[in-house]
Design a protein around this motif. Structure first.
Motif, short mmCIF file in Angstrom:
data_model
loop_
_atom_site.label_atom_id
_atom_site.label_comp_id
_atom_site.label_asym_id
_atom_site.label_seq_id
_atom_site.Cartn_x
_atom_site.Cartn_y
_atom_site.Cartn_z
N GLY A 106 0.70 -1.03 0.12
CA GLY A 106 -0.02 0.17 0.04
C GLY A 106 0.97 1.13 -0.22
O GLY A 106 1.95 1.29 0.39
N ALA A 107 0.22 2.30 -0.32
CA ALA A 107 0.78 3.60 -0.15
C ALA A 107 -0.19 4.77 0.31
O ALA A 107 -1.33 4.55 0.19
CB ALA A 107 1.04 4.14 -1.80
N GLY A 108 0.22 5.50 1.06
CA GLY A 108 -0.39 6.45 1.94
C GLY A 108 0.37 7.81 1.64
O GLY A 108 1.56 8.06 2.14
N PHE A 109 -0.44 8.77 1.49
CA PHE A 109 0.20 10.46 1.34
C PHE A 109 -0.55 11.03 2.43
O PHE A 109 -1.86 11.13 2.63
CB PHE A 109 -0.19 10.71 0.00
CG PHE A 109 0.42 9.99 -1.16
CD1 PHE A 109 1.42 9.10 -0.94
CD2 PHE A 109 0.14 10.29 -2.40
CE1 PHE A 109 2.05 8.53 -1.98
CE2 PHE A 109 0.50 9.68 -3.50
CZ PHE A 109 1.39 8.58 -3.06
N LEU A 110 0.34 12.11 2.94
CA LEU A 110 -0.23 13.15 3.67
C LEU A 110 -0.19 14.46 2.99
O LEU A 110 0.82 14.71 2.10
CB LEU A 110 0.57 13.36 5.00
CG LEU A 110 0.48 12.38 6.23
CD1 LEU A 110 1.54 12.44 7.28
CD2 LEU A 110 -0.75 11.93 6.60
N LEU A 111 -1.35 15.23 2.91
CA LEU A 111 -1.38 16.31 2.29
C LEU A 111 -1.45 17.71 3.20
O LEU A 111 -2.16 17.66 4.29
CB LEU A 111 -2.39 16.82 1.38
CG LEU A 111 -2.41 15.85 0.01
CD1 LEU A 111 -2.37 14.19 0.10
CD2 LEU A 111 -3.53 16.18 -0.94
N ILE A 112 -0.73 18.94 2.97
CA ILE A 112 -0.80 19.81 4.03
C ILE A 112 -0.44 21.15 3.24
O ILE A 112 0.28 20.95 2.00
CB ILE A 112 0.25 19.59 5.16
CG1 ILE A 112 -0.10 20.72 6.07
CG2 ILE A 112 1.49 19.84 4.66
CD1 ILE A 112 0.51 20.69 7.40
N ALA A 113 -1.08 22.22 3.51
CA ALA A 113 -0.54 23.70 2.71
C ALA A 113 0.48 24.03 3.51
O ALA A 113 0.83 23.90 4.45
CB ALA A 113 -1.96 24.64 2.89
#
Length: 277
Positions: A106-113
């Motif tokens: 699996g792959a998992g991404f965090l997103l933040i401004a």
């Protein structure tokens, strides 16, 4: 175990500041194509005016990833947002990589401004995480100008001093897990969180940093031997959740509430985010 007065081998430099863990040079050979494809797909899915920088974190840039067992963790710093289109693009890349590369689980991404990451609210949480535990992959290192970090009680409070707030939600998700796969995924995530919270509870006393879950559990056990067995079991379940089908409820009703209360007593509560108008 290294003594608390010696930072050598504890993720710190000679002045007691965090040394950034991981590098692209440490990526194991089986995962190099995954990282290359991640870079290519991010360029395809995100316009240059949306994606400021990308980072890797976890076992792959630390060089400890195991093919077929380890997942791919990335963090994306966006110009603004993130919005629904950004989340959809990230989920698409996650799914594409997971389907294309059996060496990742699996792959998992965090997103933040970018402005949120560099704001005061995240200075001792996400900004520290990116500056110290994430490996630059593409774009400028947006944390380069931040002050350096030490393993202080303030850092412990602002990274994991909210377990008492998150615990009811953890229990709700555990009760709602309907399949073995869902249960295993939840066990893996929650046990990782509990081990890292247990480690940061004692981090200022130990005087260093480790991302290794087994070592984290042993460091914790040195200071709280009465809870050592549960923390060691949590560390094992974080790697092999299917082998511990009944552990999650035991932890959420035993170790977790004790850990939440002890964390508040030792470090205090993490600051609440500012309320909007």
């Amino acid at each position: 175990m290294t003594t608390s007065g010696d930072s050598r081998g504890k993720g710190l430099d000679q002045d007691g500041f965090f040394v950034r863990e991981g590098s692209l040079a440490r990526v194991p050979a089986p995962f190099a194509p995954v990282v290359a494809e991640l870079t290519a797909r991010l360029a395809t899915r995100f316009a240059p005016d949306r994606l400021v920088s990308s980072y890797l974190y976890g076992s792959i840039p630390r060089g400890t990833a195991v093919p077929g067992v380890s997942d791919l963790d990335a963090l994306l710093v966006l110009r603004t947002g993130p919005g629904d289109a950004d989340r959809a693009a990230a989920r698409a890349v996650e799914a594409e990589l997971d389907a294309a590369f059996p060496q990742i689980d699996g792959a998992g991404f965090l997103l933040i401004a970018e402005d949120r990451l560099l704001g005061d609210q995240e200075r001792y949480d996400m900004a520290w995480f990116v500056a110290c535990l994430c490996t630059p992959l593409g774009g400028p290192d947006v944390t380069a100008a931040l002050p350096r970090y030490r393993p202080t009680s303030l850092l412990a409070r602002e990274t994991n001093g909210d377990l008492h707030r998150r615990l009811p939600g953890m229990r709700e998700r555990a009760a709602a897990a309907a399949t073995r796969e869902e249960r295993d995924r939840l066990t893996r995530g929650i046990t990782r969180n509990l081990v890292r919270t247990g480690f940061t509870l004692v981090m200022p006393r130990w005087g260093g940093w480790t991302s290794d879950l087994a070592e984290s559990a042993e460091v914790f056990a040195h200071y709280y031997p009465a809870h050592a067995d549960q923390m060691r079991a949590a560390a094992r379940a974080a790697r092999h959740p299917a082998a511990y089908p009944d552990l999650l409820d035991d932890l959420l009703n035993g170790l977790a509430p004790w850990l939440a209360d002890t964390y508040l007593a030792v470090h205090g509560a993490k600051a609440l985010p500012p309320q909007g108008p």
